[in-house]
Structure formats: C-alpha cells, structure tokens
Design an enzyme around this catalytic site. Structure first.
Site, mmCIF file in Angstrom:
data_model
loop_
_atom_site.group_PDB
_atom_site.id
_atom_site.type_symbol
_atom_site.label_atom_id
_atom_site.label_comp_id
_atom_site.label_asym_id
_atom_site.label_seq_id
_atom_site.Cartn_x
_atom_site.Cartn_y
_atom_site.Cartn_z
ATOM 1 C CG ASP A 213 -17.287 34.748 -16.917
ATOM 2 O OD1 ASP A 213 -17.033 34.773 -15.703
ATOM 3 O OD2 ASP A 213 -18.077 35.534 -17.478
ATOM 4 C CD GLU A 278 -18.477 32.509 -12.870
ATOM 5 O OE1 GLU A 278 -18.451 33.363 -11.979
ATOM 6 O OE2 GLU A 278 -18.764 32.758 -14.055
#
Length: 540
Positions: A213, A278
């Site tokens: 993330d 991401e």
C-alpha cells in the site's frame, strides 16, 4: 484506422508464473460478509463465501487489511502487523481461510502497509517516548523551525499540514495521511529488517503474496526540502495536498533498493510468490516502472489510470495502455476498488442501459494485457451508494465534505440475498447502510438469471483463461477513435481481435470476415456496432 497502431510485446515464451495475466478479486473484509451479527464483515464470513469467489474463475484473492487497528482509517492504520483485529476474528480464522482458499485453488494476497503505522503501534509509543530509545529513529521526527512552525511545507493527503507537534519529544512527526498514521522512517535499516520479518511471518502462514500500500510514500527526503507549488490545471482543488508537486515527501530514489530486498525474501519461498504495488500521484507512471522493472523488484503495479479517469473513452484506454510501452514490466489494471467510486456510476451516461454498460466494461477488462483486478460486487454491476453525511465513516470525506466524493459509497455491504435482512450481509445493523439499488442485483437474484452480469462475468473470465493470447499475449491497438476501441492480442500463433463501441449510439464498424466469433455483446452487424456492443473474434 483513426490512430496509429501501437504494439506491446509479450513476455518471453518461457513458462510463465501463475500470476502472469491473472484475475485477482479484491475483498474488503468489513463489507463482505458478517458471520457474528456485529455489523462488520469478518474472516469467517469471507471463508463461508469462498465458493462464490472460486466460481468466478479468478486466480487469487486480495484481502484488504484485517490486522489489529484502532480503525481510524479502517485498517490502514496498523497497530500490530502480526495479528488479526478481534472484529475480524483470530489468527486461527485466518489459517482456516487460507486452508479453504487453497483447497478451492485460490491464492491469497494480503495488504502490507509499510509507509506508516497507527499511533497506537508499540513502535510509535516507544519512539515518541524519548529521543534516545531503541526506536527513536523508526519514524520521521524533526525539530521545529526557529519560529515554531513545521519543518517543511508538506501537506497530508487527508488535508492540512503533514506534521504534528509532539510535546514528549519536543519535535514534529510526519504523517502523509491522518495524524494518527505516523510515517515510518523507511531509510532506517533496523526498521527495514522488521518489515521483512513481518513479510516472513505471513509467508510462513501460507500467503501467496502482498499488495504494498502507498509504497511510493515509504521514504522521504532527509533534507526536508519544501515542495514546490503545483500549477493549476483548472480543476477544483479540495485539499492543500493538491497545491504541491510532491517531490520531497515521497518517491525517494532509495525505495527500489528496499524493494529488491523484499523481492529476495519472496524468492526464497516456493510457489511463485507475488507482489503488486499500489502507486498513485503525479509521477505514478515513472514510479510503477521503476519499482517493477528489471525482474529484481516487485512483479507488477497498478495505479489510478482508470480508477479516477474522467470518462470511459477509447482515448482514455489507449493512453493508459500505451503508457506501459513494450515488454517489462508487466502491468495490472483495475476499474474499481475500495478507494474509488463504482465505475457504473462514474462512467455511465444518464439514460444508458446499466446492464449493457456493465457487460461491456467487464468484457473489456477481461481482454486487457496485464493482470486484472475485480473489486467485490463488481461482478454484480453494483452502483455507488449515496451515503448521508450523518452515516459517513470515511475520514477524508468527512474532512472535505461535500467536495470530496465519499469512498464509503463503494464500501457498502455486499448484497448476498435480495429478500434477506440487510441483503444477507449479516443479522446486525451494518457499519454502512446497504444500497436499495443493490437489492435486485444481489447474488441470489443473479444466480437465478442466466443473462445476469454474474453469469457473464464467469463466462468472460473463462474466455480469458482459455485463450493464451488474451491472458498473456502481445497487444496492438488498431483503432482508438471517439467511439471505437479495437485491439489485437497475439501469442504463439493465436490472434484475437477485440472491438468495442464505448458509446450509447450506433457506430460504423468493419469486422474481420475470416474469423471465429468468441463473444459478442449487443447488436453487431456487418458494418456497425450497436450501443455498448462488442465483438471478440479468433483470427488464427
């Protein structure tokens, strides 16, 4: 042809790992299925519905965070990386989920949030206690300027300065997101070792890979230089964060070296373990390639090309697909996730047929070169739910109301049964309201309709898996006009031509005469494609 042909070459012909061209299904645990009636989805609820996921024909599941957390950002503020938050269950529940998934042939990918923690994480509690403790340098601390102001002008994603004063240390700490999400000092070698040990903990439990993330926030500029202003592009800017070019609070050139260390850990395990980054922001395209290129870092990355795209047009598609160029690295694509509004609501013009639009969107995604991600409920064609202010949970939406579209509208409970309490999500009041428009789209309603998007999704994923050209082949875009997108996929002598009308009007079309039709949508004539019509044909 209205646009020059563009080619994207395939990977080398050697045997490809399982994830190459895979379809990955994202589960947002809070909203998937509630097994104990507390209104919040949990791991046992996910396990109970794995048969549904497996029936889609996907290769893997990506689980959003389920770790111990005070839930200021719903799990992306981790207080213990190596345990399950009680609202989601226990480590035994996670082990049962892994075992059942593997029995069904599904791999499990979990989030790793390594750019920040919760302010309740023991690491931060120790770090803030003094300037001399063993973890004093595990977070980004800095002295105030002589006038007492923050060390730099950096702004947080969720609004306001990215620095908060802490009286215990007499310093500011950095947080690129909420103030309850202090920034880890990614340059610190001891911290890196701790993060790699966390990776090993979950790999040893059987996970098949990680989604990293916001990994481009993992390291900052140690000189704490001010970010320069971002020129206005005419769009409404709702956050101070949007007024800056993020040159110094993210995307440090040392990040790829750390990702090499991450890759080395995963390569030490059997079974082609998988990593996807991401990456969003102003420089996402360059960063995605930098973090995944060369075969020694992450396997792939996906950004926000489609998640925040202003429209569903051939040129939007072409520009995003072209951005990856030829060969390495391998891309990944998503039309929906937990941070973006539902695509049916975002892209479909007023008056269009949502069933036709949903099928077209799903078929196009299944034909793209790269890995593809489906977000839970996307197989049902769920629209965005309008959440009243008093029901909002999303901290970004609350802070920027009403100018920031709430992420909560895409996080509402999964509708399993049209006539059941809370649409079959669970017996307790759900943490977010269910959407009434979701009732006729519930899983049980679509299971009983052979023409539903759910059945169509299974068919197009099976089509993708049955044709190597669609799963792993080269891609050549042959038309990207105002209305028509056409491209060919090719591998080992197999050629598939994919043609899509992305408008709600009839468009001229010249089909390939010598072809075997694999899939059609809508009205496909000898010289025209009807509204949201498509044709996928095997040429050789």
């Amino acid at each position: 042809m209205t646009d020059a042909a563009r080619s994207i070459l395939p990977e080398p012909a050697a045997a490809r790992p399982w994830w190459h061209g895979a379809t990955i299904y994202q589960v947002y645990p809070r909203s998937f299925a509630d097994s104990n009636g507390d209104g919040i989805g949990d791991l046992a609820g996910i396990t109970a519905h794995l048969d549904h996921v497996a029936s889609l024909g996907v290769d893997a599941i990506w689980l959003s965070p389920f770790f111990t957390s005070p839930m200021k950002d719903f799990g992306y503020d981790v207080a213990n990386y190596c345990d399950v938050d009680p609202i989601f269950g226990t480590l035994a529940d996670f082990d049962a989920l892994i075992a059942r998934a593997h029995t069904l042939g599904l791999r499990i990918i979990i989030d790793q949030v390594w750019s920040h923690t919760s302010d309740e994480h023991p690491w931060f509690v120790e770090s803030r206690s003094s300037r001399t403790n063993s973890k004093a340098d595990w977070y980004v601390w800095a002295d105030a300027k002589p006038d007492g102001s923050p060390p730099s002008n950096w702004q947080s994603v969720f609004g306001g300065p990215a620095w908060t004063w802490d009286a215990r240390r007499g310093q500011y700490y950095l947080h690129n997101f909420l103030k309850e999400q202090p920034q880890l000092h990614g340059h610190n070698g001891d911290l890196q070792e701790a993060l790699l040990d966390i990776a090993r903990f979950w790999l040893d439990r059987g996970v098949d890979g990680f989604r990293l993330d916001a990994i481009n926030f993992a390291m900052h500029d140690p000189e704490l230089r001010d970010n320069p202003p971002m020129p206005s592009n005419g769009k409404t800017r709702t956050r101070p964060f949007d007024f800056q070019r993020k040159l110094y609070n993210q995307s440090h050139p040392d990040i790829p070296a750390f990702l090499q260390r991450v890759r080395a850990v995963l390569d030490g395990y059997d079974g082609d373990r998988f990593t996807v980054a991401e990456i969003g922001g102003d420089d996402a395209e360059r960063e995605m390639k930098l973090f995944c290129g060369g075969g020694d870092k992450l396997n792939t990355a996906y950004g926000f090309d489609f998640l925040y795209a202003p429209g569903f047009t051939p040129r939007v598609m072409r520009d995003a697909l072209d951005s990856w160029g030829e060969g390495d690295p391998w891309p990944s694509w998503a039309f929906e996730n937990h941070d973006a509004p539902r695509a049916v609501s975002r892209w479909m013009p007023q008056g269009a047929d949502p069933a036709a639009f949903g099928r077209l969107k799903m078929l196009l995604l299944a034909c793209l070169r790269g890995n593809i991600f489906l977000y839970n409920g996307e197989e049902l064609g769920l629209p965005q739910v309008d959440i009243a202010f008093e029901d909002l949970q999303d901290p970004e939406a609350i802070a920027n109301w009403p100018l920031t579209l709430s992420r909560d509208g895409a996080r509402t409970p999964m509708p399993w049964a049209a006539d059941a309490e809370n649409l079959g999500f669970g017996t307790g009041k759900p943490w977010l309201p269910t959407g009434e428009a979701h009732r006729p789209l519930a899983v049980d309603a679509q299971e009983g309709d052979p023409q539903s998007l759910l059945h169509f999704t299974r068919r197009v994923i099976a089509l993708r898996n049955a044709h190597p050209a669609l799963r792993s082949g080269a891609m050549t875009i042959t038309e990207a006009s105002d209305a028509i997108l056409t491209f060919e996929r090719a591998l080992d002598g197999e050629r598939v031509r994919c043609s899509f009308n992305l408008t709600n009007a009839v468009q001229p079309f010249a089909p390939e005469p010598a072809a075997r039709i694999l899939e059609t949508l809508g009205e496909v004539g000898d010289d025209a494609l009807g509204p949201y019509a498509a044709r996928v044909a095997l040429l050789s």
